[in-house]
Scaffold this motif. Sequence first.
Motif, PDB file in Angstrom:
ATOM      1  N   HIS A   1      -2.431   1.350  -2.878  1.00 21.12           N
ATOM      2  CA  HIS A   1      -3.586   0.507  -2.549  1.00 21.12           C
ATOM      3  C   HIS A   1      -3.095  -0.840  -2.030  1.00 21.12           C
ATOM      4  CE1 HIS A   1      -2.809  -1.583  -6.381  1.00 21.12           C
ATOM      5  NE2 HIS A   1      -2.692  -0.369  -6.905  1.00 21.12           N
ATOM      6  N   ALA A   2      -3.809  -1.361  -1.028  1.00 19.43           N
ATOM      7  CA  ALA A   2      -3.435  -2.630  -0.415  1.00 19.43           C
ATOM      8  C   ALA A   2      -4.081  -3.786  -1.164  1.00 19.43           C
ATOM      9  CB  ALA A   2      -3.864  -2.654   1.049  1.00 19.43           C
TER      10      ALA A   2
ATOM     11  N   LYS B   1       0.830  -1.208   0.000  1.00 17.22           N
ATOM     12  CA  LYS B   1       0.000   0.000   0.000  1.00 17.22           C
ATOM     13  C   LYS B   1       0.860   1.252   0.000  1.00 17.22           C
ATOM     14  CE  LYS B   1      -3.769   2.362   2.370  1.00 17.22           C
ATOM     15  NZ  LYS B   1      -4.760   2.320   3.481  1.00 17.22           N
TER      16      LYS B   1
END
Length: 598
Positions: free
Chosen positions: A214-215, A209
């Motif tokens: 973004h994870a 992330k």
Amino acid sequence: MAPEDDARMDGRALMDWARESVRALESHRDEINALNVFPIPDSDTGTNLVFTMRAAVSALDDLVASGPVGEAPGVHQIAVVLARGSVVGARGNSGVILSQVLRGLAEAAVGEHMDSAGLGTALRMATNLVSDAVSYLVEGTIVTVLRCAADAIAGIDPGTPVARTAAVAADAAAEALVRTPMQLEVLGRAGVVDAGGLGLVVVLDALVKALSGHAPDRDFARFRPRGNLPAAVARRGDSTPGDHAPGDGAHAHDHAGHDHAGGDAQGMDFEVMYLVSRTDDTGIADLRERLDALGDSVVIVGDGRGSWSVHVHCRDAGAAVEAGLGAGDVRGIRVTSFLLESHRSGEAGRVSHRSGEAGRSSPVLPSPEDLSRAHTRPERRRRGVMAVAAGDGAAELFTGEGATVLRCDEPITRGQLLGAIRKMERSEVLVLPNGALPAQELVAVSAAARDSDHEVLLLASSSMVQGLAALAVHDVSRDAGDDAFTMSEAAAATRWGSLRIAAERALTYVGTCEPGDGLGLVGHEVIVIDPDPRRAVRRLVDLLLGTGGELVTILLGADAPAGIGGELTEYIEHGHPGVEVMVYEGGQPGDLLQLGVE
């Protein structure tokens, strides 16, 4: 260029990852805690990981605060600071292992940036460091998950975007995590994955992330145990049911270093952790050999800069600490009950309350009557603080903050401290020893004071000014382990010194003192000698404030020179603008005054 297309990671991205790791671990703490089934199904792996990573970020914040405004240090400098902070603040086996992931980064980073090859080297070095640190490896643990992540990116093209490489490592770790129930029998019986392994996946996802924005999308809910843990796991089958003391609970989470018989912590009464410095590889090897003979789950890791974090499960906590004293300088001693005395016949077991959750599974499931009694425990059974203090004024300060005081104007014995703790009639007692007894004596007191109705936690306060700083952040609404950790952090963050008068001619590290000289000490070391005690204490103040500080607490002794409190206040206000000064009449014998800098 989008962040995920960057070929290298810079210092700012590494800082973002460290802070994102804390947030992610805090978010998943309860999920991770709920997975512990080995050796007993009630532990704090998620809590240990959170506190370990918080310690790393705290060290990072100190680095950033001391540097130029707006400038981010390079990857190597940041990684070194994260590693050192995490080793010092590591809690439990999984926290110790997480510290080695950070140390692997520090060892692999060579400049301002890190590329994909460097990340691969970092995870490989972390795997090697952990393998060297753990006396007996067990498959299906956080170590297995770490190794699979490292294997997945071994030999990767240095030109590959580092975010993509991190994603490959995180995905490999997640896949390895799913396989842990098939590798470790007790996990398979319970139908859960390894708790420490899940924590590592969370940390690697946080890296993704930080680098890409973004994870990964993961269904962590599928890892939760379904209903109550199986009775065979909950009762551990071949052992007498016992309570696990609340607090660190590290022995139950990642099983990376359990006894070579392949089992659990059966028969081990205590978990002992401490830090060792001023030693070498030979001293650490000898320490490992001694601890292996004393117990199991031995894990010893270094920060690469001369400090080592030591962890062991054993029956004789005092002997484990003595082994450390034989290897070098020991500090930060933490002893936790591992297996308390057997339940009385028919007793269902203690109910543990953490993070607002009630009724979590104990080694033996509680009855409704037990739950009712837990919620209606009399006021006198709540947590209390025992503070050891000398001088009427100091005793009043501690009493005014709600502590029970044991006076030490004359030397006290461990029997006196043990008796005072037992008289408190509190189920949880936090002890502020304030330098009154040596470490090995305190360990013996803590071990003797614990029983099925009492949990005793020793805090690392070496002086009364550190004890006052710790008491200022005491919060009975927190979990006992969290409260003790927060108070110990406050004590450790307080630099302290004292002014004494030399009673005889003696050789010190800074020269020879004569009778009547003023001696300025930082901790237990003489760093100032001056025939004029007033001048000595001013020099001591300058040294203590040389590395910064916002508040100076002055505790005046029974023989303090007249007017010295006002003189020092004026001196600090003029020489160190912005520093607040608090002066109290302590009345303690020996030290003319104690200084605490926060």
